[in-house]
Motif scaffolding. Structure first.
Motif, PDB file in Angstrom:
ATOM      1  N   CYS A   1       0.832  -1.202   0.000  1.00 57.62           N
ATOM      2  CA  CYS A   1       0.000   0.000   0.000  1.00 57.62           C
ATOM      3  C   CYS A   1       0.867   1.253   0.000  1.00 57.62           C
ATOM      4  CB  CYS A   1      -0.933   0.008   1.194  1.00 57.62           C
ATOM      5  SG  CYS A   1      -1.987   1.487   1.271  1.00 57.62           S
ATOM      6  N   THR A   2       0.745   2.060  -1.040  1.00 55.65           N
ATOM      7  CA  THR A   2       1.517   3.289  -1.140  1.00 55.65           C
ATOM      8  C   THR A   2       1.074   4.318  -0.101  1.00 55.65           C
ATOM      9  OG1 THR A   2      -0.005   3.933  -2.911  1.00 55.65           O
ATOM     10  CG2 THR A   2       2.105   3.022  -3.566  1.00 55.65           C
ATOM     11  N   TYR A   3      -0.197   4.317   0.252  1.00 51.99           N
ATOM     12  CA  TYR A   3      -0.701   5.279   1.240  1.00 51.99           C
ATOM     13  C   TYR A   3      -0.093   5.005   2.609  1.00 51.99           C
ATOM     14  CZ  TYR A   3      -4.144   8.267   3.608  1.00 51.99           C
ATOM     15  OH  TYR A   3      -4.745   9.248   4.329  1.00 51.99           O
ATOM     16  N   CYS A   4       0.051   3.740   2.958  1.00 52.81           N
ATOM     17  CA  CYS A   4       0.544   3.365   4.292  1.00 52.81           C
ATOM     18  C   CYS A   4       2.046   3.608   4.461  1.00 52.81           C
ATOM     19  CB  CYS A   4       0.253   1.891   4.559  1.00 52.81           C
ATOM     20  SG  CYS A   4      -1.489   1.484   4.758  1.00 52.81           S
ATOM     21  N   ASP A   5       2.804   3.557   3.365  1.00 54.82           N
ATOM     22  CA  ASP A   5       4.266   3.552   3.455  1.00 54.82           C
ATOM     23  C   ASP A   5       4.841   4.846   2.894  1.00 54.82           C
ATOM     24  OD1 ASP A   5       6.963   3.031   3.486  1.00 54.82           O
ATOM     25  OD2 ASP A   5       6.830   1.087   2.505  1.00 54.82           O
ATOM     26  N   ASP A   6       4.862   5.907   3.727  1.00 54.63           N
ATOM     27  CA  ASP A   6       5.374   7.183   3.239  1.00 54.63           C
ATOM     28  C   ASP A   6       6.896   7.218   3.169  1.00 54.63           C
ATOM     29  OD1 ASP A   6       5.868   7.183   5.956  1.00 54.63           O
ATOM     30  OD2 ASP A   6       5.156   9.223   6.292  1.00 54.63           O
ATOM     31  N   LYS A   7       7.578   6.237   3.758  1.00 50.51           N
ATOM     32  CA  LYS A   7       9.033   6.183   3.666  1.00 50.51           C
ATOM     33  C   LYS A   7       9.468   5.792   2.256  1.00 50.51           C
ATOM     34  CE  LYS A   7      13.156   3.827   5.448  1.00 50.51           C
ATOM     35  NZ  LYS A   7      13.674   2.821   6.418  1.00 50.51           N
ATOM     36  N   HIS A   8       8.748   4.883   1.635  1.00 51.46           N
ATOM     37  CA  HIS A   8       9.204   4.325   0.358  1.00 51.46           C
ATOM     38  C   HIS A   8       8.401   4.794  -0.858  1.00 51.46           C
ATOM     39  CE1 HIS A   8      10.766   1.241   3.281  1.00 51.46           C
ATOM     40  NE2 HIS A   8      11.831   1.457   2.549  1.00 51.46           N
ATOM     41  N   PHE A   9       7.175   5.268  -0.644  1.00 53.13           N
ATOM     42  CA  PHE A   9       6.309   5.552  -1.788  1.00 53.13           C
ATOM     43  C   PHE A   9       5.618   6.902  -1.671  1.00 53.13           C
ATOM     44  CE2 PHE A   9       6.160   0.856  -1.200  1.00 53.13           C
ATOM     45  CZ  PHE A   9       6.928   0.532  -2.316  1.00 53.13           C
ATOM     46  N   TYR A  10       5.441   7.545  -2.808  1.00 57.31           N
ATOM     47  CA  TYR A  10       4.598   8.732  -2.885  1.00 57.31           C
ATOM     48  C   TYR A  10       3.135   8.303  -2.927  1.00 57.31           C
ATOM     49  CZ  TYR A  10       8.920  11.099  -4.344  1.00 57.31           C
ATOM     50  OH  TYR A  10      10.197  11.603  -4.415  1.00 57.31           O
ATOM     51  N   SER A  11       2.259   9.171  -2.416  1.00 54.02           N
ATOM     52  CA  SER A  11       0.829   8.876  -2.439  1.00 54.02           C
ATOM     53  C   SER A  11       0.056  10.166  -2.666  1.00 54.02           C
ATOM     54  CB  SER A  11       0.377   8.238  -1.120  1.00 54.02           C
ATOM     55  OG  SER A  11      -1.039   8.180  -1.038  1.00 54.02           O
ATOM     56  N   PHE A  12      -0.644  10.233  -3.775  1.00 53.11           N
ATOM     57  CA  PHE A  12      -1.458  11.407  -4.075  1.00 53.11           C
ATOM     58  C   PHE A  12      -2.609  11.543  -3.079  1.00 53.11           C
ATOM     59  CE2 PHE A  12      -4.978  13.525  -6.264  1.00 53.11           C
ATOM     60  CZ  PHE A  12      -4.355  14.690  -6.678  1.00 53.11           C
ATOM     61  N   ARG A  13      -3.217  10.442  -2.704  1.00 51.35           N
ATOM     62  CA  ARG A  13      -4.322  10.486  -1.742  1.00 51.35           C
ATOM     63  C   ARG A  13      -3.850  10.983  -0.371  1.00 51.35           C
ATOM     64  NH1 ARG A  13      -9.720   7.944  -2.162  1.00 51.35           N
ATOM     65  NH2 ARG A  13     -10.133   8.000  -4.391  1.00 51.35           N
ATOM     66  N   ARG A  14      -2.637  10.639  -0.022  1.00 53.20           N
ATOM     67  CA  ARG A  14      -2.112  11.019   1.294  1.00 53.20           C
ATOM     68  C   ARG A  14      -1.649  12.468   1.321  1.00 53.20           C
ATOM     69  NH1 ARG A  14       2.139   7.447   1.722  1.00 53.20           N
ATOM     70  NH2 ARG A  14       3.518   9.064   0.898  1.00 53.20           N
ATOM     71  N   GLU A  15      -1.017  12.934   0.226  1.00 50.87           N
ATOM     72  CA  GLU A  15      -0.320  14.221   0.259  1.00 50.87           C
ATOM     73  C   GLU A  15      -0.764  15.214  -0.807  1.00 50.87           C
ATOM     74  OE1 GLU A  15       3.977  12.633   1.866  1.00 50.87           O
ATOM     75  OE2 GLU A  15       3.369  12.101  -0.175  1.00 50.87           O
ATOM     76  N   SER A  16      -1.485  14.806  -1.819  1.00 49.04           N
ATOM     77  CA  SER A  16      -1.989  15.666  -2.884  1.00 49.04           C
ATOM     78  C   SER A  16      -0.854  16.232  -3.744  1.00 49.04           C
ATOM     79  CB  SER A  16      -2.863  16.782  -2.323  1.00 49.04           C
ATOM     80  OG  SER A  16      -3.403  17.554  -3.367  1.00 49.04           O
ATOM     81  N   VAL A  17      -0.024  17.106  -3.176  1.00 45.49           N
ATOM     82  CA  VAL A  17       1.169  17.570  -3.894  1.00 45.49           C
ATOM     83  C   VAL A  17       2.309  16.638  -3.520  1.00 45.49           C
ATOM     84  CG1 VAL A  17       2.808  19.449  -4.245  1.00 45.49           C
ATOM     85  CG2 VAL A  17       0.376  19.950  -3.897  1.00 45.49           C
ATOM     86  N   THR A  18       2.790  15.880  -4.499  1.00 41.97           N
ATOM     87  CA  THR A  18       3.780  14.853  -4.183  1.00 41.97           C
ATOM     88  C   THR A  18       4.496  14.436  -5.465  1.00 41.97           C
ATOM     89  OG1 THR A  18       4.090  12.758  -3.002  1.00 41.97           O
ATOM     90  CG2 THR A  18       2.205  12.888  -4.487  1.00 41.97           C
ATOM     91  N   GLY A  19       5.475  13.544  -5.323  1.00 43.81           N
ATOM     92  CA  GLY A  19       6.250  13.076  -6.466  1.00 43.81           C
ATOM     93  C   GLY A  19       5.658  11.841  -7.104  1.00 43.81           C
ATOM     94  N   ARG A  20       6.435  11.236  -7.989  1.00 46.56           N
ATOM     95  CA  ARG A  20       6.025  10.018  -8.681  1.00 46.56           C
ATOM     96  C   ARG A  20       7.173   9.003  -8.656  1.00 46.56           C
ATOM     97  NH1 ARG A  20       2.173  12.655  -8.143  1.00 46.56           N
ATOM     98  NH2 ARG A  20       0.468  13.095  -9.601  1.00 46.56           N
ATOM     99  N   THR A  21       6.842   7.765  -8.341  1.00 40.36           N
ATOM    100  CA  THR A  21       7.808   6.679  -8.478  1.00 40.36           C
ATOM    101  C   THR A  21       7.665   6.064  -9.864  1.00 40.36           C
ATOM    102  OG1 THR A  21       6.218   5.166  -7.457  1.00 40.36           O
ATOM    103  CG2 THR A  21       7.892   6.124  -6.024  1.00 40.36           C
ATOM    104  N   ALA A  22       8.661   5.291 -10.262  1.00 41.88           N
ATOM    105  CA  ALA A  22       8.653   4.693 -11.590  1.00 41.88           C
ATOM    106  C   ALA A  22       8.757   3.176 -11.508  1.00 41.88           C
ATOM    107  CB  ALA A  22       9.801   5.235 -12.445  1.00 41.88           C
ATOM    108  N   SER A  23       7.939   2.509 -12.302  1.00 45.95           N
ATOM    109  CA  SER A  23       8.068   1.072 -12.537  1.00 45.95           C
ATOM    110  C   SER A  23       8.640   0.912 -13.938  1.00 45.95           C
ATOM    111  CB  SER A  23       6.709   0.380 -12.424  1.00 45.95           C
ATOM    112  OG  SER A  23       6.183   0.526 -11.109  1.00 45.95           O
ATOM    113  N   VAL A  24       9.684   0.095 -14.042  1.00 43.11           N
ATOM    114  CA  VAL A  24      10.445  -0.008 -15.290  1.00 43.11           C
ATOM    115  C   VAL A  24      10.581  -1.472 -15.677  1.00 43.11           C
ATOM    116  CG1 VAL A  24      12.601   0.601 -16.438  1.00 43.11           C
ATOM    117  CG2 VAL A  24      11.751   2.029 -14.565  1.00 43.11           C
TER     118      VAL A  24
END
Length: 266
Positions: A237-260
Motif C-alpha cells: 500500500c503506497t498510502y501506508c508507506d510514506d518512507k518508500h512511496f509517494y501517495s497522491f491520496r495522502r499528500e496531494s502535492v507529491t512526487g512520482r515513483t517509476a516502474s520499469v
C-alpha cells in the motif's frame, strides 16, 4: 518488510519483481529513497509534471539510469488515465514523450516506464521473454480496459503471459463512491464468476455510503477474464508507506515513483 535492493552510493532503492520471468527481462519499481528533490517531492521524484524543479527531476532520472546500468532506450509517457498502448517498435520518434497509459517493447535494449503515486503499475512479459509491457492502471484505466488493451498489443496467447502488480493504494485506504463500483460492475464480462470477484473487491462503508476498493483484486479479475492467470505481486500500500512511496491520496502535492521493465541484450 520490503525486500529492497539499494545503491549504497546514491541511496536509490528499488523492489525487483518477484516472478518467474526470463533473466534477461529486468523488471523493478523504484522507491522514493535517494534522489535530490526537496520539499513535497523529497526523494527520487521522477515526474516532471508535478511542480518539482526540472533540474532535480532530471538528476533523479540520471540516478535511476545509473542503477539500471545499461543504456536502455526508455519510453516515458504523458499518462492521461486512458487505455492507449504505445508500441515502441511502430511509434514515431517525435514527440519523444508519447501520450498513453501503457508501453509495449520487443527489442533488446528497449525499456518501458510507468509513473505512479497510488495508481497500480502492472508489468508484463511472456514466458519466453520475447515481448514485455508496462501499464498504468488507476481505476479509470482499469474500468476502461487498459490491461486488456495491453494484453492484446503484446500479440501473444494470454496463457503464455506473466503479470506483476506493483505498489498501489491498498483496500485499507482507497475510498470510492458508488459510481466507481457501478462502473466496474457495468463493464464486467459476462462470466458470473468474474462479476462475483469484481463485486467482492468492494467493501461497504455504511457510515458514509462509500466503498473501499481493492485495485489488486480488480486487476486480477480483469486479467483472468482475458486468460492471463500467472499473476504475481500485489499487496503493498503506497498510502501506508510514506518512507518508500509517494501517495497522491495522502499528500496531494507529491512526487512520482517509476516502474520499469527492460529487455536486456542476450
Amino acid at each position: 518488510m520490503l525486500n529492497l535492493s539499494e545503491n549504497k552510493e546514491s541511496g536509490v532503492s528499488w523492489l525487483q519483481a518477484d516472478w518467474p520471468a526470463p533473466e534477461w527481462v529486468d523488471a523493478r519499481v523504484f522507491t522514493r529513497c535517494g534522489g535530490v528533490s526537496q520539499g513535497a517531492w523529497r526523494g527520487l521524484n521522477l515526474g516532471l509534471h508535478v511542480g518539482d524543479q526540472a533540474a532535480d527531476v532530471e538528476r533523479n532520472r540520471r540516478l535511476m539510469r545509473e542503477v539500471l546500468a545499461h543504456n536502455y532506450r526508455l519510453q516515458w509517457l504523458r499518462q492521461v488515465h486512458g487505455t492507449d498502448v504505445v508500441d515502441i517498435d511502430t511509434a514515431a520518434d517525435n514527440p519523444p514523450v508519447k501520450e498513453g497509459d501503457a508501453v509495449c517493447i520487443r527489442q533488446p535494449g528497449d525499456g518501458a516506464v510507468i509513473m505512479t503515486a497510488d495508481c497500480l503499475p502492472v508489468l508484463f512479459t511472456d514466458q519466453e521473454g520475447t515481448v514485455a509491457a508496462a501499464a498504468h492502471a488507476g481505476w479509470r484505466g482499469l474500468v476502461a480496459g487498459v490491461l486488456e488493451n495491453t494484453v492484446a498489443a503484446m500479440q501473444r496467447p494470454p496463457e503464455t503471459l506473466l503479470a506483476w502488480l506493483g505498489p498501489a493504494i491498498g483496500p485499507c485506504h482507497f475510498e470510492v463512491g458508488d459510481e466507481v463500483r457501478q462502473a466496474f460492475l457495468g463493464k464486467s464480462p459476462d462470466s458470473e464468476s468474474v462479476r462475483h470477484s469484481i463485486a467482492q473487491a468492494f467493501s461497504p462503508l455504511p457510515e458514509t455510503g462509500k466503498w473501499l476498493a481493492d485495485l489488486y483484486a480488480l486487476a486480477r479479475s480483469r486479467l483472468q477474464a482475458v486468460g492471463v492467470n500467472e499473476i504475481y505481486g500485489g499487496g503493498l500500500c503506497t498510502y501506508c508507506d510514506d518512507k518508500h512511496f509517494y501517495s497522491f491520496r495522502r499528500e496531494s502535492v507529491t512526487g512520482r515513483t517509476a516502474s520499469v521493465i527492460c529487455i536486456k541484450a542476450r
